[in-house]
Write a protein that holds these residues in place. Sequence first.
Motif, PDB file in Angstrom:
ATOM      1  N   LEU A 189       0.844  -1.194   0.000  1.00  0.00           N
ATOM      2  CA  LEU A 189       0.000   0.000   0.000  1.00  0.00           C
ATOM      3  C   LEU A 189       0.882   1.248   0.000  1.00  0.00           C
ATOM      4  N   PRO A 190       0.322   2.393  -0.368  1.00  0.00           N
ATOM      5  CA  PRO A 190       1.136   3.608  -0.358  1.00  0.00           C
ATOM      6  C   PRO A 190       1.416   4.098   1.063  1.00  0.00           C
ATOM      7  N   CYS A 191       2.625   4.609   1.239  1.00  0.00           N
ATOM      8  CA  CYS A 191       2.999   5.230   2.511  1.00  0.00           C
ATOM      9  C   CYS A 191       2.135   6.472   2.675  1.00  0.00           C
ATOM     10  N   PRO A 192       1.506   6.671   3.826  1.00  0.00           N
ATOM     11  CA  PRO A 192       0.661   7.845   4.024  1.00  0.00           C
ATOM     12  C   PRO A 192       1.444   9.160   4.108  1.00  0.00           C
ATOM     13  N   VAL A 193       2.761   9.076   4.235  1.00  0.00           N
ATOM     14  CA  VAL A 193       3.586  10.278   4.316  1.00  0.00           C
ATOM     15  C   VAL A 193       4.081  10.701   2.943  1.00  0.00           C
ATOM     16  N   CYS A 194       4.645   9.758   2.171  1.00  0.00           N
ATOM     17  CA  CYS A 194       5.285  10.122   0.900  1.00  0.00           C
ATOM     18  C   CYS A 194       4.658   9.485  -0.336  1.00  0.00           C
ATOM     19  N   GLY A 195       3.838   8.467  -0.157  1.00  0.00           N
ATOM     20  CA  GLY A 195       3.194   7.810  -1.287  1.00  0.00           C
ATOM     21  C   GLY A 195       3.952   6.641  -1.875  1.00  0.00           C
ATOM     22  N   ASP A 196       5.209   6.413  -1.457  1.00  0.00           N
ATOM     23  CA  ASP A 196       5.965   5.260  -1.942  1.00  0.00           C
ATOM     24  C   ASP A 196       5.276   3.983  -1.455  1.00  0.00           C
ATOM     25  N   THR A 197       5.616   2.865  -2.047  1.00  0.00           N
ATOM     26  CA  THR A 197       5.028   1.585  -1.666  1.00  0.00           C
ATOM     27  C   THR A 197       5.682   1.057  -0.393  1.00  0.00           C
ATOM     28  N   VAL A 198       4.856   0.683   0.581  1.00  0.00           N
ATOM     29  CA  VAL A 198       5.357   0.079   1.815  1.00  0.00           C
ATOM     30  C   VAL A 198       5.889  -1.307   1.468  1.00  0.00           C
ATOM     31  N   ARG A 199       7.091  -1.600   1.930  1.00  0.00           N
ATOM     32  CA  ARG A 199       7.760  -2.871   1.636  1.00  0.00           C
ATOM     33  C   ARG A 199       7.842  -3.725   2.891  1.00  0.00           C
ATOM     34  N   GLU A 200       8.176  -5.004   2.671  1.00  0.00           N
ATOM     35  CA  GLU A 200       8.281  -5.953   3.774  1.00  0.00           C
ATOM     36  C   GLU A 200       9.583  -6.730   3.661  1.00  0.00           C
ATOM     37  N   VAL A 201      10.198  -6.993   4.776  1.00  0.00           N
ATOM     38  CA  VAL A 201      11.330  -7.904   4.862  1.00  0.00           C
ATOM     39  C   VAL A 201      10.889  -9.035   5.773  1.00  0.00           C
ATOM     40  N   SER A 202      11.033 -10.271   5.278  1.00  0.00           N
ATOM     41  CA  SER A 202      10.601 -11.440   6.044  1.00  0.00           C
ATOM     42  C   SER A 202      11.795 -12.255   6.497  1.00  0.00           C
ATOM     43  N   PHE A 203      11.682 -12.750   7.698  1.00  0.00           N
ATOM     44  CA  PHE A 203      12.652 -13.669   8.250  1.00  0.00           C
ATOM     45  C   PHE A 203      11.908 -14.972   8.508  1.00  0.00           C
ATOM     46  N   SER A 204      12.541 -15.949   9.107  1.00  0.00           N
ATOM     47  CA  SER A 204      11.906 -17.248   9.288  1.00  0.00           C
ATOM     48  C   SER A 204      10.614 -17.176  10.096  1.00  0.00           C
TER      49      SER A 204
ATOM     50  N   GLN B 244      12.539   5.941   5.144  1.00  0.00           N
ATOM     51  CA  GLN B 244      13.420   5.323   6.121  1.00  0.00           C
ATOM     52  C   GLN B 244      14.794   4.892   5.623  1.00  0.00           C
ATOM     53  N   THR B 245      14.945   4.630   4.339  1.00  0.00           N
ATOM     54  CA  THR B 245      16.229   4.083   3.876  1.00  0.00           C
ATOM     55  C   THR B 245      16.802   4.851   2.688  1.00  0.00           C
ATOM     56  N   GLY B 246      16.395   6.096   2.519  1.00  0.00           N
ATOM     57  CA  GLY B 246      16.920   6.894   1.416  1.00  0.00           C
ATOM     58  C   GLY B 246      16.588   6.322   0.056  1.00  0.00           C
ATOM     59  N   GLY B 247      15.484   5.603  -0.048  1.00  0.00           N
ATOM     60  CA  GLY B 247      15.054   5.013  -1.317  1.00  0.00           C
ATOM     61  C   GLY B 247      15.556   3.604  -1.546  1.00  0.00           C
ATOM     62  N   LYS B 248      16.438   3.117  -0.695  1.00  0.00           N
ATOM     63  CA  LYS B 248      16.987   1.772  -0.864  1.00  0.00           C
ATOM     64  C   LYS B 248      15.969   0.728  -0.412  1.00  0.00           C
ATOM     65  N   VAL B 249      15.718  -0.259  -1.277  1.00  0.00           N
ATOM     66  CA  VAL B 249      14.841  -1.371  -0.924  1.00  0.00           C
ATOM     67  C   VAL B 249      15.698  -2.408  -0.211  1.00  0.00           C
ATOM     68  N   LEU B 250      15.290  -2.782   0.976  1.00  0.00           N
ATOM     69  CA  LEU B 250      16.056  -3.741   1.769  1.00  0.00           C
ATOM     70  C   LEU B 250      15.830  -5.158   1.254  1.00  0.00           C
ATOM     71  N   ALA B 251      16.856  -5.996   1.353  1.00  0.00           N
ATOM     72  CA  ALA B 251      16.779  -7.369   0.858  1.00  0.00           C
ATOM     73  C   ALA B 251      15.890  -8.212   1.753  1.00  0.00           C
ATOM     74  N   ASP B 252      15.064  -8.992   1.099  1.00  0.00           N
ATOM     75  CA  ASP B 252      14.210  -9.964   1.770  1.00  0.00           C
ATOM     76  C   ASP B 252      14.846 -11.326   1.528  1.00  0.00           C
ATOM     77  N   ARG B 253      15.295 -11.974   2.574  1.00  0.00           N
ATOM     78  CA  ARG B 253      16.027 -13.228   2.417  1.00  0.00           C
ATOM     79  C   ARG B 253      15.213 -14.301   1.699  1.00  0.00           C
ATOM     80  N   ARG B 254      13.905 -14.384   1.954  1.00  0.00           N
ATOM     81  CA  ARG B 254      13.100 -15.406   1.283  1.00  0.00           C
ATOM     82  C   ARG B 254      13.035 -15.147  -0.208  1.00  0.00           C
TER      83      ARG B 254
END
Length: 164
Positions: free
Chosen positions: A122-137, A148-158
């Motif tokens: 879904l869009p971030c209510p602050v900036c409109g970018d897509t909210v991302r998810e990182v999953s662990f086990s 939060q990350t200067g535009g960098k998409v964090l790696a999702d291990r799965r």
Amino acid sequence: MWLVADPAAVPGIAALGPDARTLGETGLAEILAAHNGRIKTVLTDQKAIAGIGNAYSDEILHTARLSPFATAATLSGAQVGALHAAMREVLTDATSRSVGLQAATLKGEKRSGMRVHGRTGLPCPVCGDTVREVSFSERSFQYCPTCQTGGKVLADRRMSRLLK
């Protein structure tokens, strides 16, 4: 069930860190300086700071504009101040929204106030970018790359394993 004169006599309670709602900025800075792990991990470690779970840590980090992967001990004074202010804001808002609600409606009310947690895609209510998810086990977290990350998409291990 325990019947004690002092709650600290209960081993599980004695092991808890300070209550997040009453923790001052200096106390927070001291806790963070003592932990070399990721800020997300420190916030959800009940022995470090009591009272913040997975959902509210996502919200606090988004409000403070901090990456969940930031190293706790290396945060600047300004970042610690932003984190402390975000903790107060998010937890105070959550508490005030839940006053007077019946148990059956608490979870829905909690979800309705979330900016990023549980809002993957879904869009971030602050900036409109897509909210991302990182999953662990056994758990996952949500964040906004722009906020939060200067535009960098964090790696999702799965997902990273599937893309190889």
